[in-house]
Design an enzyme around this catalytic site. Structure first.
Site, mmCIF file in Angstrom:
data_model
loop_
_atom_site.group_PDB
_atom_site.id
_atom_site.type_symbol
_atom_site.label_atom_id
_atom_site.label_comp_id
_atom_site.label_asym_id
_atom_site.label_seq_id
_atom_site.Cartn_x
_atom_site.Cartn_y
_atom_site.Cartn_z
ATOM 1 N N ASP A 167 0.778 -0.959 -0.030
ATOM 2 C CA ASP A 167 -0.062 0.095 -0.047
ATOM 3 C C ASP A 167 0.850 1.175 0.165
ATOM 4 O OD1 ASP A 167 -2.618 -0.791 0.082
ATOM 5 O OD2 ASP A 167 -2.645 -1.305 2.028
HETATM 6 C C1 BGC Z 1 0.468 1.290 6.460
HETATM 7 C C2 BGC Z 1 0.257 -0.013 5.272
HETATM 8 C C3 BGC Z 1 -1.420 -0.036 5.508
HETATM 9 C C4 BGC Z 1 -1.881 1.035 4.707
HETATM 10 C C5 BGC Z 1 -3.481 0.819 5.006
HETATM 11 C C6 BGC Z 1 -0.065 2.464 5.578
HETATM 12 O O1 BGC Z 1 0.070 3.651 6.455
HETATM 13 O O2 BGC Z 1 1.893 1.394 6.445
HETATM 14 O O3 BGC Z 1 0.770 -1.231 5.924
HETATM 15 O O4 BGC Z 1 -1.626 -1.127 4.318
HETATM 16 O O5 BGC Z 1 -1.663 2.162 5.448
HETATM 17 O O6 BGC Z 1 -4.240 2.157 4.628
HETATM 18 C C1 NOJ Z 2 -1.299 -3.994 5.521
HETATM 19 C C2 NOJ Z 2 -2.505 -3.817 4.698
HETATM 20 O O1 NOJ Z 2 -3.689 -4.191 5.546
HETATM 21 C C3 NOJ Z 2 -2.437 -4.784 3.484
HETATM 22 O O2 NOJ Z 2 -3.427 -4.657 2.773
HETATM 23 C C4 NOJ Z 2 -1.375 -4.185 2.709
HETATM 24 O O3 NOJ Z 2 -0.894 -5.343 1.815
HETATM 25 C C5 NOJ Z 2 0.134 -4.430 3.864
HETATM 26 N N1 NOJ Z 2 -0.203 -3.473 4.813
HETATM 27 C C6 NOJ Z 2 1.353 -3.811 2.768
HETATM 28 O O4 NOJ Z 2 1.232 -2.536 2.489
#
Ligand code: BGC
Ligand code: NOJ
Length: 817
Positions: free
Chosen positions: A487
């Site tokens: 993400d």
């Molecule tokens: C986080 C990710 C997450 C995303 C979801 C980010 O700030 O680092 O791990 O998947 O937010 O919204």
């Molecule tokens: C947490 C999110 O829930 C997941 O959808 C994503 O793949 C990982 N972070 C990596 O960014």
């Protein structure tokens, strides 16, 4: 230092001191009513949706961060001294303290001044309430005159609004107190037909429902005025902060025990029967009274607790292993499976790291969560698949999230995460492999929840696959969109405005940046879809899938291979990310894992080469970091990944979620030693001995462990709600232990450490129980050459699906290398 120990027999983690490095939590409830509870009774409760139906209040980012809670106070009416049997909130130094987190329940026991107390918190199956079964024993040699006070703070339902909209909320709060039961009915007078209640089994000496009266001005939960003076105020909340507190007086002879039951619950009335009498504003209590009466009786509570225990015995018995490794055993047999239930229920919505007011259920997250859950309650997995796919867009894309209460796509975040649709193929594949329920593919499912748009689920899978084909970039790789699995790799975002969301800001047209990760994922699920199509007799379609897959594989070899590992992506300038030509972020974990799991490079040595690079550049003793070198500054063309200081989260943290992809890849190349070693590095039970560094719960996986660039290398964060749960479970059970569900049976293909002499798995699968004994006399890491099924040899290593047998089927497998 250790803060507790595992009790594997009881399936409990026993915390032996209250001041754990962080609150160590558990979940109550696994169907509709849920609670988070910490080892000091902190946490909150909600019905289905942690944001929209929040029962009790939580104080965000507080210190400590588990305040409020389900608190009890014991007051010695002779001395006036009072304390909390769960340590918080008075923090009185207890003579004895123990917290046992078990499967769906938590028991906190303590002793102070020779008064013993024990509270078991749980949610009975099938109910929308929680029980606090409290008992208090006088161990003194003289009588004890005690007062017991309960305390919860009601949340005004919408937890987001509750935390922000004080100008309104301080005037809306309403309660009723009737027959010793406190009813919280804020907004019931208008559009709500649900209310909460807090009941107590004993005759009350008093009650309070106005928080500030209970606490007193300028006081907090550590010394509430009512408790200090030993008498409730019988306050009735009008506005401000509705609260629930009972006061019970208990006189105990030496050695005597008293049990008190508290019930906190959620109830809905039919819209046309909200009030009693109908023209009044008084809650109609006829429908809820029987439920309350039932659970205020000790014997019903004991029976409900027993059913909960038995339910978990059943759920966990689907897969049990006895291996030489105690940490693997207890994660597979107990805690990892349990964590998979929590992630299935919560997705990423409510923990102490996920606020419950932000994210709904993620499309990609929930599909992946199925991998660790589907064997426990396949019918719920089926329902989830159908709910998820009904939010799919007609284009094949997906709403990134949906709200569990409405089951509708979340417009705030929208769509455009180009990996999303593929995970549906993975989830559906896992479901069919577990159940053999091919019928699910014929289920009519809406697109975008639009009546009339129904198409068979299979059509949804087809569109998921085509979605990528319609979004191919300049190198022939899939366009990344807003982001893929990562993400934080926001290649079309280009944000220079503080506070702007990396997830939803798009400043580029998205026609250039590509993802090698999605390419790998496409190949993996494309092969799966081809198999599914073939099974349905759609041979042409299967061929088409495989042809597209072959084409994509070629592109990966051409533009996705960097010489010693797979490239990660191409940015908006068409330049590679995760390549030796980069200054930072030369190698990423995700594309290595995904491409190898898709089978790429297995034949020509590229997979081994990439895995050697992972080992060299990314592996640390605490797990495998996401990329290297870490980004030392913010790069506008990369987005959120470079917003994190080096070593945290996606910027070179040990993002545990994708460690299993490498572990699976290692098993695919037959490297059992290394696969298990990597698994152990992130296994929380194996890390229990470094609790002061790890800090999070030793019984569940964390999303992230700080990477080698961080000053706190080895410190875990974001425990519980993470894709790590499902992926580690899936990896341990299906790839290391190698008892793998396939469309036509159960494959037995362990890839284990050479030093293991063998192990036994008991697996319930499609109506039969298999007791699979794996022997490894020659110290191999892989290679089942033959299988004995009830003493008879069968060809190959797949156990066929058999009609239900009356007895367990005994299987023997020998590793011959
Ligand atoms: C986080 C990710 C997450 C995303 C979801 C980010 O700030 O680092 O791990 O998947 O937010 O919204
Ligand atoms: C947490 C999110 O829930 C997941 O959808 C994503 O793949 C990982 N972070 C990596 O960014």
């Amino acid at each position: 230092m250790r803060y507790g120990h595992f009790d594997d027999q009881q399936r409990e983690y026993v915390i032996t001191r209250p001041n754990t490095p962080l609150p160590w939590i558990n979940y109550l409830g696994c169907e509709a009513y849920f609670g988070i509870i910490s080892n000091t009774a902190g946490g909150y409760s909600f019905y289905r949706d942690a944001r929209l139906r929040r029962l009790t209040r939580y104080r965000y980012n507080n210190a400590p961060f588990d305040v409020g809670g389900r608190y009890l106070y014991i007051r010695d009416n002779d001395s006036g001294e009072f304390w909390s049997p769960s340590w918080q909130p008075t923090c009185t130094k207890l003579d004895k303290y123990e917290c046992r987190h078990g499967m769906g329940y938590t028991t906190i026991s303590s002793s102070y001044s020779k008064i013993e107390a024990q509270t078991t918190y749980f949610v009975p199956l099938g109910e929308t309430l929680e029980i606090w079964k409290f008992s208090v024993t006088n161990r003194r040699n003289k009588p004890a005159k005690l007062s017991i006070f309960s305390s919860i703070e009601f949340c005004l339902w919408d937890a987001q609004d509750d935390a922000t909209n004080f100008q309104r909320n301080f005037s809306t709060g309403q309660v009723e107190v009737n027959n010793g039961v406190i009813y919280h009915k804020t907004e019931y007078r208008e559009r709500r037909n649900h209310f909460a209640y807090f009941a107590c089994s004993e005759k009350l000496a008093g009650f309070d429902t106005q928080r500030d009266t209970f606490l007193g001005a300028y006081r907090s939960w550590d010394n509430p005025a009512a408790v200090e003076r030993g008498k409730s105020f019988n306050s009735v909340a009008h506005g401000w902060a509705p609260h629930g507190s009972h006061h019970v007086k208990v006189n105990l002879k030496p050695g005597e025990t008293k049990e008190i039951i508290f019930v906190l619950g959620y109830h809905e009335n039919p819209v046309d029967k909200k009030f009693d009498p109908p023209d009044s504003q008084t809650i109609n209590k006829q429908t809820v009274k029987p439920v309350i009466a039932k659970y205020l009786k000790g014997k019903n509570v004991v029976a409900a607790f027993q059913s909960l225990r038995e339910n978990w015995d059943g759920l966990l018995s689907t897969y049990q292993v006895q291996s030489p490794d105690i940490h693997a055993n207890r994660m597979v047999n107990i805690w990892n499976a349990y964590q998979c239930m929590a992630t299935f229920n919560m997705s990423r919505s409510a923990s102490f790291y996920e606020s419950g007011i932000g994210r709904g259920l993620g499309f990609r997250d929930s599909n992946q969560d199925l991998l660790g859950f589907v064997h426990m309650v396949p019918s719920r997995a089926r329902e989830r698949i159908l709910d998820l796919s009904a939010t799919q867009l007609k284009s094949g894309g997906a709403f990134h999230q949906y709200q569990p209460l409405t089951k509708r796509g979340n417009n705030d975040i929208g769509s455009g995460f180009n990996d999303d649709p593929h995970w549906l193929i993975l989830g559906v594949g896992a479901y069919i492999k577990e159940t053999g329920d091919w019928g699910i593919l014929d289920e009519p499912v809406q697109f975008e929840n639009e009546p009339g748009s129904e198409q068979p689920l299979y059509e949804h899978l087809r569109r998921s696959f085509n979605y990528t084909l319609e979004r191919i970039g300049p190198h022939g790789l899939p366009l990344i969109g807003r982001a893929d699995w990562n993400d934080c790799l926001n290649l079309n975002c280009f944000s220079d405005t503080p506070g702007q969301s990396f997830q939803t800001t798009t400043n580029k047209d998205g026609k250039v940046a590509e993802s090698v990760f999605i390419a790998g994922l496409f190949v993996m699920v494309g092969k799966e879809l081809a198999t599914i199509a073939k099974k349905r007799g759609l041979n042409k379609e299967a061929e088409r899938c495989l042809a597209e897959v072959a084409k994509m594989e070629k592109v990966i070899y051409q533009h996705g291979w960097d010489g010693a590992w797979f490239v990660r992506a191409y940015d908006d300038f068409g330049k590679p990310i995760g390549s030796k030509v980069c200054k930072e972020g030369k190698i990423f974990i995700e594309s290595q894992g995904m491409c190898i799991m898709a089978g790429i490079g297995l034949k020509d040595g590229k997979a081994r080469r990439a895995l050697a690079s992972v080992n060299k550049h990314l592996a640390t003793k605490h797990g495998i970091v996401l990329q290297q070198p870490a980004f030392s500054k913010y790069y506008i063309h990369l987005g959120e990944i470079s917003s994190y200081p080096p070593g945290y989260k996606e910027n070179a943290g040990i993002f545990c979620h994708n460690n299993p992809w490498i572990i699976i890849s290692e098993t695919m190349v037959g490297n059992g030693n290394r696969a298990f070693d990597y698994y152990t590095r992130i296994n929380p039970s194996a890390r229990e001995k470094i609790g002061d560094l790890h800090r999070c719960e030793p019984y569940v996986f964390a999303q992230m462990i700080a990477g080698k660039d961080a000053p706190t290398h080895g410190e875990a964060k974001n425990s519980w709600l993470t894709g790590t749960a499902a992926w580690t479970y899936f990896t341990a059970t299906q790839w290391i232990l190698g008892i793998r569900t396939e469309f036509d049976g159960l494959r037995v293909d362990p890839v284990i450490p050479a030093k293991w002499k063998g192990f036994t798995v008991t697996r319930r699968f499609r109506g039969n129980t298999y007791v699979i004994e794996v022997k490894n006399p020659k110290g191999k890491q892989r290679g089942v050459k033959k299988l004995l099924v009830n003493g008879k040899e069968i060809a190959g290593n797949v156990l066929p699906v058999l009609p239900p047998q009356s007895k367990p089927i005994h299987v023997e497998a020998v590793l011959e290398g």
